[in-house]
Design a protein around this motif. Structure first.
Motif, PDB file in Angstrom:
ATOM      1  N   PRO A   1      70.330  67.511 -15.470  1.00 50.36           N
ATOM      2  CA  PRO A   1      71.636  67.949 -14.964  1.00 50.36           C
ATOM      3  C   PRO A   1      72.722  66.886 -15.083  1.00 50.36           C
ATOM      4  CG  PRO A   1      70.010  67.762 -13.164  1.00 50.36           C
ATOM      5  CD  PRO A   1      69.334  67.308 -14.422  1.00 50.36           C
ATOM      6  N   SER A   2      72.387  65.616 -14.863  1.00 54.40           N
ATOM      7  CA  SER A   2      73.424  64.580 -14.861  1.00 54.40           C
ATOM      8  C   SER A   2      72.767  63.203 -14.926  1.00 54.40           C
ATOM      9  CB  SER A   2      74.235  64.656 -13.561  1.00 54.40           C
ATOM     10  OG  SER A   2      73.389  64.325 -12.472  1.00 54.40           O
TER      11      SER A   2
ATOM     12  N   ASP B   1      73.336  60.845 -12.822  1.00 50.85           N
ATOM     13  CA  ASP B   1      72.912  60.463 -11.472  1.00 50.85           C
ATOM     14  C   ASP B   1      71.566  61.083 -11.104  1.00 50.85           C
ATOM     15  OD1 ASP B   1      74.836  58.659 -10.834  1.00 50.85           O
ATOM     16  OD2 ASP B   1      76.187  60.115  -9.895  1.00 50.85           O
TER      17      ASP B   1
ATOM     18  N   PRO C   1      73.621  67.011 -20.654  1.00 53.62           N
ATOM     19  CA  PRO C   1      75.084  66.979 -20.829  1.00 53.62           C
ATOM     20  C   PRO C   1      75.486  66.134 -22.040  1.00 53.62           C
ATOM     21  CG  PRO C   1      74.424  66.144 -18.654  1.00 53.62           C
ATOM     22  CD  PRO C   1      73.173  66.360 -19.424  1.00 53.62           C
TER      23      PRO C   1
ATOM     24  N   GLU D   1      77.590  63.787 -22.372  1.00 54.67           N
ATOM     25  CA  GLU D   1      77.761  62.335 -22.179  1.00 54.67           C
ATOM     26  C   GLU D   1      76.429  61.581 -22.198  1.00 54.67           C
ATOM     27  OE1 GLU D   1      78.754  64.663 -20.075  1.00 54.67           O
ATOM     28  OE2 GLU D   1      78.159  64.231 -18.013  1.00 54.67           O
TER      29      GLU D   1
END
Ligand SMILES: Cc1ncc(COP(=O)(O)O)c(C=O)c1O
Length: 408
Positions: free
Chosen positions: A146-147, A149, A330, A332
């Motif tokens: 998801p990210s 973090d 994602p 990035e």
């Protein structure tokens, strides 16, 4: 394979493919595994070998360290460290092994890592823990990702007061994500935990900042994204750890490296690592030639990395659109490789074979996590991992998308 028997819609590579010797009847989408060396770089390697054979004694005894400095200088700005802090190893597996064997572990200590690490590195970590009585803690990472973090949180949640060190990739192999290295290193170092950074995909993939991240040891493969010849790994050692750092295989100067280094005007670590027994170091020497080739072909190393990332993202999106699936990570976190979970129950091995035999596409398909045969399973379904380099063109990914749609 004769060109006449290729599928009618077989895609053209980029014009730059003429600088490589890749089989033109293949769609090469797996640069991430073993890289691919341009013919000009192989010619440069050949010239280094010729020099070696003209006078082997002068080459190894007097010239080797000085010649290797050229490749150290090419790597240093990409790694974010001083050139003198870099030595050479055959590949990242050797580099991780060397780092682990210089890590003090004792019963009760924990070595933290995660399930997306490369199998050879996990094996070496298991072996080191078994030898020392330490415990290997393997954190699960989320997939799809998801990210940044979420990745960092999943790893850092496993830190305890006993965590001595962490083995972490800057770019994971099976899930093809750029790990949030900066945050993870900052939080680990704040707790006094040493870091072994596996940057196998490091140089030529993304900029590293080893000094600022304060990693203890890092290693990587120039044969992957720097397009050097095979057998061109590098190893970084933080300056304060260099006085006690030893290669796992000792060579002539092991007992006398400080006086030898002083007499030669070299860092002691070079004295030991630049000659770990007799070996063909022409691949190490050609790292500098490969960096020059890429900078020339793409305009700069930055332009080369940007090109590969943009093409991998466009290729990933072409596949996801055609299959009606979401990207698994994602943008990035995605660089020159991208992994996509496939909506199929078909065995990964059958899919890979069909892509190669029917479509001439060279690409890895990982087994699902649940399959006992799966070496690096990370998802509940097969995962395809595409790569992008200067010799690739967007049409090759559109072709892959068509091939996958047909095979699924
Ligand atoms: C993340 C990672 N680490 C380590 C390695 C090992 O590299 P080598 O087989 O060249 O030693 C690889 C190889 O693909 C990798 O992807």
């Amino acid at each position: 394979m004769p060109t006449a028997s290729l599928p009618a819609n077989f895609p053209a590579p980029s014009p730059l493919a003429s600088r490589w010797a890749i089989d033109p009847t293949l769609v090469p989408l797996n640069h991430g595994a073993f890289g691919a060396c341009p013919t000009a770089v192989l010619d440069a390697q050949r010239a280094h070998m010729d020099r070696m054979e003209r006078d082997t004694v002068t080459f190894f005894v007097e010239d080797a360290s000085k010649l290797l400095d050229r490749s150290r200088a090419a790597l240093a700005p990409l790694l974010g460290c001083a050139a003198n802090d870099v030595v050479f190893v055959p590949n990242a597996s050797h580099g991780v092994h060397a780092a682990l064997h210089n890590l003090d572990l004792a019963p009760g200590d924990e070595l933290l890592t995660n399930a997306h690490e490369y199998p050879a590195c996990l094996n070496n970590a298991r072996q080191r823990c078994a030898q020392t009585g330490a415990t290997l803690v393997v954190a699960e990472l989320p997939w799809p990702v998801p990210s940044a973090d979420a990745l960092a949180d999943a790893l850092l949640a496993n830190v305890t007061d006993r965590t001595k060190a962490c083995l972490l990739s800057s770019v994971t192999s099976p899930s093809a994500v750029m790990m949030p290295v900066e945050r993870v290193c900052r939080e680990l170092r704040a707790r006094g935990i040493e870091i072994i950074l596996d940057a196998a995909h490091g140089v030529g993939f993304q900029h590293h900042d080893l000094k600022a991240w304060d990693v203890a040891w890092s290693t990587g493969n120039a044969h992957k994204w720097l397009c050097s010849p095979k057998g061109s790994g590098w190893l970084y050692v933080r300056p304060d750890l260099q006085p006690t750092f030893r290669p796992p295989v000792l060579s002539n100067s092991a007992q006398v490296r400080e006086p030898v280094a002083a007499a030669a005007g070299r860092p002691p670590m070079h004295v030991e690592f630049d000659y770990v027994g007799t070996n063909d170091i022409s691949a190490y020497l050609a790292i500098a030639d490969a960096a020059e080739f890429l900078a020339d072909a793409a305009g700069s190393i930055e332009a080369y990395m940007d090109h590969n990332r943009a093409l991998a993202l466009a290729g990933r999106d072409a596949v996801c659109r055609r299959l009606g699936v979401e990207p698994s990570a994602p943008d990035e976190l995605t660089g020159a490789i991208a992994a996509i979970a496939l909506p199929t129950t078909k065995p990964a091995a059958d899919l890979k074979r069909a892509l190669f035999d029917r479509w001439r596409i060279q690409i890895p398909v990982w087994e699902p996590r649940t399959a006992t045969a799966g070496m690096i399973g990370i998802a509940d379904t097969p995962v395809v991992r595409l790569s992008a380099n200067l010799y690739n063109a967007i049409g090759q990914y559109e072709y892959l998308a068509e091939a996958l749609a047909a095979e699924l």
